[in-house]
Write a protein that holds these residues in place. Sequence first.
Motif, PDB file in Angstrom:
ATOM      1  N   ALA A  35      12.733 -72.260  -4.359  1.00  0.00           N
ATOM      2  CA  ALA A  35      11.642 -73.089  -4.877  1.00  0.00           C
ATOM      3  C   ALA A  35      11.837 -73.369  -6.365  1.00  0.00           C
ATOM      4  O   ALA A  35      11.610 -74.490  -6.836  1.00  0.00           O
ATOM      5  CB  ALA A  35      10.300 -72.412  -4.627  1.00  0.00           C
ATOM      6  N   SER A  36      12.272 -72.353  -7.106  1.00  0.00           N
ATOM      7  CA  SER A  36      12.512 -72.511  -8.542  1.00  0.00           C
ATOM      8  C   SER A  36      13.618 -73.529  -8.796  1.00  0.00           C
ATOM      9  O   SER A  36      13.493 -74.399  -9.665  1.00  0.00           O
ATOM     10  CB  SER A  36      12.884 -71.159  -9.155  1.00  0.00           C
ATOM     11  N   VAL A  37      14.711 -73.437  -8.037  1.00  0.00           N
ATOM     12  CA  VAL A  37      15.819 -74.390  -8.191  1.00  0.00           C
ATOM     13  C   VAL A  37      15.351 -75.800  -7.873  1.00  0.00           C
ATOM     14  O   VAL A  37      15.629 -76.747  -8.614  1.00  0.00           O
ATOM     15  CB  VAL A  37      17.021 -73.991  -7.297  1.00  0.00           C
ATOM     16  N   TYR A  38      14.630 -75.952  -6.773  1.00  0.00           N
ATOM     17  CA  TYR A  38      14.143 -77.277  -6.382  1.00  0.00           C
ATOM     18  C   TYR A  38      13.232 -77.860  -7.461  1.00  0.00           C
ATOM     19  O   TYR A  38      13.379 -79.014  -7.861  1.00  0.00           O
ATOM     20  CB  TYR A  38      13.397 -77.200  -5.045  1.00  0.00           C
ATOM     21  N   ASP A  39      12.310 -77.027  -7.937  1.00  0.00           N
ATOM     22  CA  ASP A  39      11.356 -77.490  -8.951  1.00  0.00           C
ATOM     23  C   ASP A  39      12.069 -77.927 -10.227  1.00  0.00           C
ATOM     24  O   ASP A  39      11.809 -79.000 -10.763  1.00  0.00           O
ATOM     25  CB  ASP A  39      10.342 -76.377  -9.247  1.00  0.00           C
ATOM     26  N   LEU A  40      12.981 -77.079 -10.721  1.00  0.00           N
ATOM     27  CA  LEU A  40      13.648 -77.388 -11.993  1.00  0.00           C
ATOM     28  C   LEU A  40      14.650 -78.531 -11.861  1.00  0.00           C
ATOM     29  O   LEU A  40      14.786 -79.343 -12.770  1.00  0.00           O
ATOM     30  CB  LEU A  40      14.329 -76.138 -12.551  1.00  0.00           C
ATOM     31  N   THR A  41      15.361 -78.628 -10.733  1.00  0.00           N
ATOM     32  CA  THR A  41      16.328 -79.726 -10.585  1.00  0.00           C
ATOM     33  C   THR A  41      15.622 -81.051 -10.366  1.00  0.00           C
ATOM     34  O   THR A  41      16.122 -82.087 -10.797  1.00  0.00           O
ATOM     35  CB  THR A  41      17.333 -79.477  -9.435  1.00  0.00           C
ATOM     36  N   SER A  42      14.454 -81.028  -9.735  1.00  0.00           N
ATOM     37  CA  SER A  42      13.722 -82.279  -9.549  1.00  0.00           C
ATOM     38  C   SER A  42      13.196 -82.815 -10.876  1.00  0.00           C
ATOM     39  O   SER A  42      12.905 -83.998 -11.003  1.00  0.00           O
ATOM     40  CB  SER A  42      12.572 -82.090  -8.558  1.00  0.00           C
ATOM     41  N   LYS A  43      13.114 -81.934 -11.877  1.00  0.00           N
ATOM     42  CA  LYS A  43      12.693 -82.355 -13.214  1.00  0.00           C
ATOM     43  C   LYS A  43      13.901 -82.667 -14.093  1.00  0.00           C
ATOM     44  O   LYS A  43      13.764 -82.872 -15.291  1.00  0.00           O
ATOM     45  CB  LYS A  43      11.849 -81.262 -13.867  1.00  0.00           C
ATOM     46  N   GLY A  44      15.113 -82.633 -13.496  1.00  0.00           N
ATOM     47  CA  GLY A  44      16.317 -82.979 -14.246  1.00  0.00           C
ATOM     48  C   GLY A  44      16.967 -81.829 -14.972  1.00  0.00           C
ATOM     49  O   GLY A  44      17.875 -82.031 -15.761  1.00  0.00           O
ATOM     50  N   GLY A  45      16.552 -80.607 -14.707  1.00  0.00           N
ATOM     51  CA  GLY A  45      17.098 -79.459 -15.431  1.00  0.00           C
ATOM     52  C   GLY A  45      18.017 -78.605 -14.579  1.00  0.00           C
ATOM     53  O   GLY A  45      17.713 -77.456 -14.293  1.00  0.00           O
ATOM     54  N   ALA A  46      19.146 -79.149 -14.151  1.00  0.00           N
ATOM     55  CA  ALA A  46      20.071 -78.400 -13.290  1.00  0.00           C
ATOM     56  C   ALA A  46      20.555 -77.120 -13.971  1.00  0.00           C
ATOM     57  O   ALA A  46      20.609 -76.055 -13.347  1.00  0.00           O
ATOM     58  CB  ALA A  46      21.245 -79.278 -12.886  1.00  0.00           C
ATOM     59  N   THR A  47      20.909 -77.217 -15.237  1.00  0.00           N
ATOM     60  CA  THR A  47      21.371 -76.032 -15.960  1.00  0.00           C
ATOM     61  C   THR A  47      20.264 -74.995 -16.040  1.00  0.00           C
ATOM     62  O   THR A  47      20.494 -73.803 -15.803  1.00  0.00           O
ATOM     63  CB  THR A  47      21.852 -76.411 -17.376  1.00  0.00           C
ATOM     64  N   ASP A  48      19.048 -75.425 -16.352  1.00  0.00           N
ATOM     65  CA  ASP A  48      17.905 -74.502 -16.410  1.00  0.00           C
ATOM     66  C   ASP A  48      17.660 -73.852 -15.052  1.00  0.00           C
ATOM     67  O   ASP A  48      17.333 -72.673 -14.973  1.00  0.00           O
ATOM     68  CB  ASP A  48      16.638 -75.229 -16.864  1.00  0.00           C
ATOM     69  N   ALA A  49      17.838 -74.639 -13.981  1.00  0.00           N
ATOM     70  CA  ALA A  49      17.624 -74.112 -12.633  1.00  0.00           C
ATOM     71  C   ALA A  49      18.613 -73.009 -12.317  1.00  0.00           C
ATOM     72  O   ALA A  49      18.245 -71.953 -11.785  1.00  0.00           O
ATOM     73  CB  ALA A  49      17.741 -75.243 -11.601  1.00  0.00           C
ATOM     74  N   ILE A  50      19.872 -73.222 -12.663  1.00  0.00           N
ATOM     75  CA  ILE A  50      20.899 -72.222 -12.378  1.00  0.00           C
ATOM     76  C   ILE A  50      20.676 -70.977 -13.236  1.00  0.00           C
ATOM     77  O   ILE A  50      20.781 -69.850 -12.755  1.00  0.00           O
ATOM     78  CB  ILE A  50      22.306 -72.812 -12.584  1.00  0.00           C
ATOM     79  N   LEU A  51      20.332 -71.173 -14.497  1.00  0.00           N
ATOM     80  CA  LEU A  51      20.069 -70.024 -15.376  1.00  0.00           C
ATOM     81  C   LEU A  51      18.847 -69.232 -14.913  1.00  0.00           C
ATOM     82  O   LEU A  51      18.775 -68.016 -15.094  1.00  0.00           O
ATOM     83  CB  LEU A  51      19.892 -70.485 -16.820  1.00  0.00           C
ATOM     84  N   ALA A  52      17.869 -69.917 -14.300  1.00  0.00           N
ATOM     85  CA  ALA A  52      16.644 -69.249 -13.856  1.00  0.00           C
ATOM     86  C   ALA A  52      16.905 -68.285 -12.705  1.00  0.00           C
ATOM     87  O   ALA A  52      16.191 -67.302 -12.546  1.00  0.00           O
ATOM     88  CB  ALA A  52      15.597 -70.288 -13.447  1.00  0.00           C
ATOM     89  N   ILE A  53      17.934 -68.536 -11.901  1.00  0.00           N
ATOM     90  CA  ILE A  53      18.178 -67.685 -10.733  1.00  0.00           C
ATOM     91  C   ILE A  53      19.406 -66.791 -10.875  1.00  0.00           C
ATOM     92  O   ILE A  53      19.685 -65.987  -9.997  1.00  0.00           O
ATOM     93  CB  ILE A  53      18.315 -68.520  -9.446  1.00  0.00           C
ATOM     94  N   GLY A  54      20.144 -66.938 -11.979  1.00  0.00           N
ATOM     95  CA  GLY A  54      21.383 -66.175 -12.124  1.00  0.00           C
ATOM     96  C   GLY A  54      21.457 -65.365 -13.399  1.00  0.00           C
ATOM     97  O   GLY A  54      20.525 -65.341 -14.196  1.00  0.00           O
ATOM     98  N   THR A  55      22.594 -64.717 -13.571  1.00  0.00           N
ATOM     99  CA  THR A  55      22.868 -63.926 -14.768  1.00  0.00           C
ATOM    100  C   THR A  55      23.918 -64.645 -15.587  1.00  0.00           C
ATOM    101  O   THR A  55      25.032 -64.859 -15.104  1.00  0.00           O
ATOM    102  CB  THR A  55      23.399 -62.523 -14.375  1.00  0.00           C
TER     103      THR A  55
END
Length: 167
Positions: free
Chosen positions: A20-40
């Motif tokens: 859900a976090s990845v979907y939410d952040l990527t739909s707002k154009g933040g692919a890098t933010d999405a990946i950083l939100a779920i990874g190390t």
Amino acid sequence: MSDQPTGVFVRLPLSEEQKASVYDLTSKGGATDAILAIGTPVTGGGLTRTGTIAWFEKDREPSLASYCPGLFKAGDSVPVTSLPIAQAHIAALESEVVRLRGVIVEAVDALTRVTEERSTQYQAKNGRWVSIQADDGERCDIIHSDITTDCEAAILSAHKALKGGAA
């Protein structure tokens, strides 16, 4: 080396919350933010180079030049790996630490509620305050069922974490 991330280690499978976090952040154009939100993030900034493998055109084979000869003694045979491989292994371990830390925090929070919100007595229907004693005469504490549910969830998460599963 820089402390800026050069990659991100993501533990699979993703939880529903991570998806859900990845979907939410990527739909707002933040692919890098999405990946950083779920990874190390992997920076590699904490690794010290102990040597370099060099292969010059005139040489028959590559040679290892040590920057830290004090780490080795004559006759040592030291396995060598590449920096990206070492960084990937470190990121995997860091991710595991983050996952286990989350389980510990959940358990500590649940146990803290037990000690902070327990009661030694309850008010009976007749208005009197009553306590409970065990067969051995020891006082029994009373805790709310929500606290018990939180403790049971923390125990389940800890068991999953100890078995290596996603918590």
